[in-house]
Design a protein around this motif. Structure first.
Motif, short mmCIF file in Angstrom:
data_model
loop_
_atom_site.label_atom_id
_atom_site.label_comp_id
_atom_site.label_asym_id
_atom_site.label_seq_id
_atom_site.Cartn_x
_atom_site.Cartn_y
_atom_site.Cartn_z
N ARG A 110 -8.46 7.35 -5.48
CA ARG A 110 -7.35 7.92 -6.12
C ARG A 110 -6.90 7.43 -7.40
NH1 ARG A 110 -3.19 10.89 -3.34
NH2 ARG A 110 -2.16 10.74 -5.58
N VAL A 111 -6.74 5.94 -7.35
CA VAL A 111 -6.20 5.10 -8.29
C VAL A 111 -7.21 5.02 -9.60
CG1 VAL A 111 -5.62 2.92 -9.16
CG2 VAL A 111 -4.65 3.70 -7.27
N SER A 112 -8.63 5.05 -8.99
CA SER A 112 -9.77 5.03 -10.12
C SER A 112 -9.91 6.00 -10.99
CB SER A 112 -10.88 4.77 -9.24
OG SER A 112 -11.48 6.05 -8.51
N GLU A 113 -9.48 7.27 -10.77
CA GLU A 113 -9.73 8.41 -11.25
C GLU A 113 -8.72 8.65 -12.64
OE1 GLU A 113 -8.45 11.69 -8.73
OE2 GLU A 113 -10.64 11.23 -7.62
N PRO A 114 -7.58 8.22 -12.62
CA PRO A 114 -6.84 8.20 -14.20
C PRO A 114 -7.30 7.02 -14.81
CG PRO A 114 -5.30 8.45 -12.32
CD PRO A 114 -6.57 8.16 -11.64
N LEU A 115 -7.85 5.83 -14.14
CA LEU A 115 -8.27 4.78 -14.87
C LEU A 115 -9.75 5.09 -15.28
CD1 LEU A 115 -6.84 1.82 -12.80
CD2 LEU A 115 -6.08 2.57 -14.97
N LEU A 116 -10.28 6.03 -15.25
CA LEU A 116 -11.70 6.42 -15.56
C LEU A 116 -12.78 5.47 -14.95
CD1 LEU A 116 -10.99 7.32 -19.20
CD2 LEU A 116 -10.98 8.90 -17.07
N ILE A 117 -12.30 4.63 -13.97
CA ILE A 117 -13.42 3.86 -13.24
C ILE A 117 -13.93 4.58 -12.17
CG2 ILE A 117 -13.37 1.70 -11.95
CD1 ILE A 117 -10.93 0.94 -13.18
N SER A 118 -15.26 4.47 -12.24
CA SER A 118 -16.28 5.17 -11.14
C SER A 118 -16.58 3.92 -10.14
CB SER A 118 -17.47 5.67 -11.80
OG SER A 118 -18.16 4.62 -12.48
N ILE A 119 -16.64 4.43 -9.03
CA ILE A 119 -16.94 3.64 -7.75
C ILE A 119 -18.32 4.09 -6.95
CG2 ILE A 119 -15.92 2.75 -5.46
CD1 ILE A 119 -13.08 3.76 -6.50
N LEU A 121 0.88 4.35 -16.78
CA LEU A 121 -0.50 3.49 -17.23
C LEU A 121 0.03 2.93 -18.58
CD1 LEU A 121 -3.33 5.98 -16.37
CD2 LEU A 121 -2.68 3.80 -15.31
N TYR A 122 -0.66 1.61 -18.60
CA TYR A 122 -0.64 0.77 -19.81
C TYR A 122 -1.89 0.10 -19.98
CZ TYR A 122 0.51 -2.42 -23.37
OH TYR A 122 0.50 -3.04 -24.64
N ILE A 123 -2.79 0.82 -20.84
CA ILE A 123 -4.25 0.41 -20.70
C ILE A 123 -4.36 -0.65 -21.82
CG2 ILE A 123 -6.54 1.35 -21.34
CD1 ILE A 123 -5.25 2.30 -18.97
N GLU A 124 -4.82 -1.67 -21.51
CA GLU A 124 -4.94 -3.03 -22.16
C GLU A 124 -6.12 -3.64 -21.91
OE1 GLU A 124 -1.68 -5.40 -21.94
OE2 GLU A 124 -1.69 -5.26 -19.68
N GLN A 133 0.82 -1.07 -0.12
CA GLN A 133 -0.15 -0.19 -0.08
C GLN A 133 0.92 1.29 -0.09
OE1 GLN A 133 -2.72 1.44 3.56
NE2 GLN A 133 -4.03 0.52 2.35
N GLN A 134 1.80 1.33 0.66
CA GLN A 134 2.71 2.42 0.89
C GLN A 134 3.53 2.51 -0.42
OE1 GLN A 134 3.92 5.70 2.44
NE2 GLN A 134 2.99 4.16 3.79
N LEU A 135 3.81 1.62 -0.93
CA LEU A 135 4.88 1.50 -2.30
C LEU A 135 3.58 2.19 -3.44
CD1 LEU A 135 7.10 0.86 -4.07
CD2 LEU A 135 6.18 -1.39 -4.42
N HIS A 136 2.64 1.87 -3.58
CA HIS A 136 1.72 2.19 -4.41
C HIS A 136 1.36 3.64 -4.47
CE1 HIS A 136 1.38 -1.94 -5.80
NE2 HIS A 136 1.06 -1.37 -7.00
N GLN A 137 1.19 3.96 -2.80
CA GLN A 137 0.72 5.53 -2.64
C GLN A 137 1.83 6.44 -2.96
OE1 GLN A 137 0.06 6.06 1.64
NE2 GLN A 137 -0.34 8.27 1.23
N LYS A 138 3.22 5.92 -2.95
CA LYS A 138 4.07 6.99 -3.31
C LYS A 138 4.59 7.04 -4.95
CE LYS A 138 5.52 8.16 0.81
NZ LYS A 138 5.05 9.32 1.35
N ARG A 139 3.81 5.94 -5.50
CA ARG A 139 4.07 5.89 -7.19
C ARG A 139 2.75 6.63 -7.67
NH1 ARG A 139 5.23 -0.42 -8.05
NH2 ARG A 139 7.61 -0.37 -7.93
N MET A 140 1.99 6.94 -6.87
CA MET A 140 0.79 7.74 -7.47
C MET A 140 1.03 9.04 -8.02
SD MET A 140 -2.59 6.72 -4.98
CE MET A 140 -3.04 5.15 -4.62
N SER A 141 1.79 9.68 -7.47
CA SER A 141 2.16 11.22 -8.13
C SER A 141 2.61 11.13 -9.65
CB SER A 141 3.28 11.87 -7.24
OG SER A 141 4.66 11.01 -7.00
N PHE A 142 3.24 9.81 -10.00
CA PHE A 142 3.75 9.81 -11.53
C PHE A 142 2.77 8.53 -12.07
CE2 PHE A 142 7.00 8.55 -8.65
CZ PHE A 142 7.02 7.19 -8.87
#
Length: 334
Positions: free
Chosen positions: A297-306, A176-179, A162-171
């Motif tokens: 936070r992650v859902s927004e760049p992925l255009l996923i609504s929650i 992203l690789y959409i597939e 969780q901490q690793l992904h949280q720090k990666r969120m800024s970039f």
């Protein structure tokens, strides 16, 4: 602005008014001084004073009007040159302070980046002994000891992840690789990670995937599902967690429903707030208030609504609605 200017110059205005009233008073009590010429002089003086105030208002407020419209980006080059020595003092002071603030902001930004890099490096370093620890736990034959050790290992693993992904969120946008992503593979992999915890709590899964393919980033989607499954397991007792996918309004939806303690209706508007923990059991120290926040936070760049629906004591249902291919045109370029 004119009201502010008059209030700023109130002492001068009061002095002018008091001086002219004094002249009138002296002429009134001293019969040797004719009153009518004094009143005429006061009237003429008042007219000149009004014109003078109007001219000075235009001149003296020009600099401050421009300063008020300043865009506050620590760059005062857009503010025109001062017209008076006092305005020059203000301008020089602002320039000096802006330079100091820019320097401090740059240093703080560098420190934050360094701390972030150090933390990411530390997390990666910790993963090596954590992997070794997992292998040693797997070799244990004492099941009564092995189960709690695996559970504690899993908690550390999930917190580090969780901490690793949280720090990666800024970039995150750069990563992203959409597939086309197979939901079944992602979900089963995350369930396998939580397997020891689920066995310990007597929790099973009822999986109904009518749709198995979505358009998303597999790594970040896995992280989202991991947070949702972790919450579902954490706040549930012996029961099944239902996971199903479907089509709604030409879009794929994924629903994760547990039958745990649920969320109080008054808490629902705040479940995505950073650090918010449920008011049902506010003394629950295992709650960090980060799972749903990071998922959002992650859902927004992925255009996923929650969408989250819940009843206290009856469980929680989280529905992810995935975008269509056309929604990703800007990200994929296809």
């Amino acid at each position: 602005m004119i009201r502010t200017y008059l209030w700023e110059r109130k002492s001068w205005i009061l002095f002018f008014t008091a001086l002219h009233l004094l002249w009138i008073f002296v002429a009134y009590i001293d019969t040797a001084i004719p009153l009518q010429p004094i009143l005429y002089m006061v009237f003429i003086s008042l007219l000149f004073f009004i014109v003078f105030v109007f001219i000075r208002y235009q001149k003296e407020t020009r600099f401050f009007k421009r300063l008020k419209e300043w865009d506050h980006n620590l760059n005062i080059t857009g503010v025109d040159a001062p017209d008076t020595p006092f305005e020059e003092i203000v301008s020089d002071s602002l320039s000096e302070q802006a330079n100091l603030l820019r320097k401090a902001a740059s240093e703080n930004r560098m420190l934050l980046e360094q701390e972030k890099d150090d933390l990411l490096s530390w997390i990666h370093e910790v993963k090596t002994p954590l992997t070794a620890m997992h292998l040693m736990i797997e070799r244990l034959e004492n099941q009564s000891l092995k189960a709690p050790l695996k559970y504690e290992w899993l908690r550390i693993h999930l917190l580090l992840d969780q901490q690793l992904h949280q720090k990666r969120m800024s970039f995150m946008e750069n990563d992203l690789y959409i597939e086309k992503t197979d939901l079944e593979t992602v979900i089963f992999q995350e369930i396998k990670t939580l397997q020891s915890w689920c066995i310990q709590k007597g929790i099973g899964f009822d999986i109904q995937l009518d749709i198995t393919e979505v358009l998303s980033d597999a790594k970040w989607l896995s992280f989202m599902i991991r947070q949702l499954l972790t919450n579902a397991v954490k706040y549930s007792t012996t029961s099944d967690i239902i996971i199903k996918s479907d089509h709604q309004d030409h879009k794929v939806t994924l629903t994760i429903q547990d039958f745990g303690r649920g969320i109080d209706p008054k808490d629902l508007p705040r479940v995505f707030d950073k650090g918010f923990t449920s008011t049902i059991d506010h003394n629950d120290h295992a709650s960090t208030g980060m799972g749903l926040y990071l998922t959002k936070r992650v859902s927004e760049p992925l255009l996923i609504s929650i969408d989250v629906t819940s009843k206290r004591g009856e469980g929680t249902r989280v529905t992810l609605t995935f975008p269509q291919k056309n929604d990703f045109v800007q990200l994929t370029g296809v």
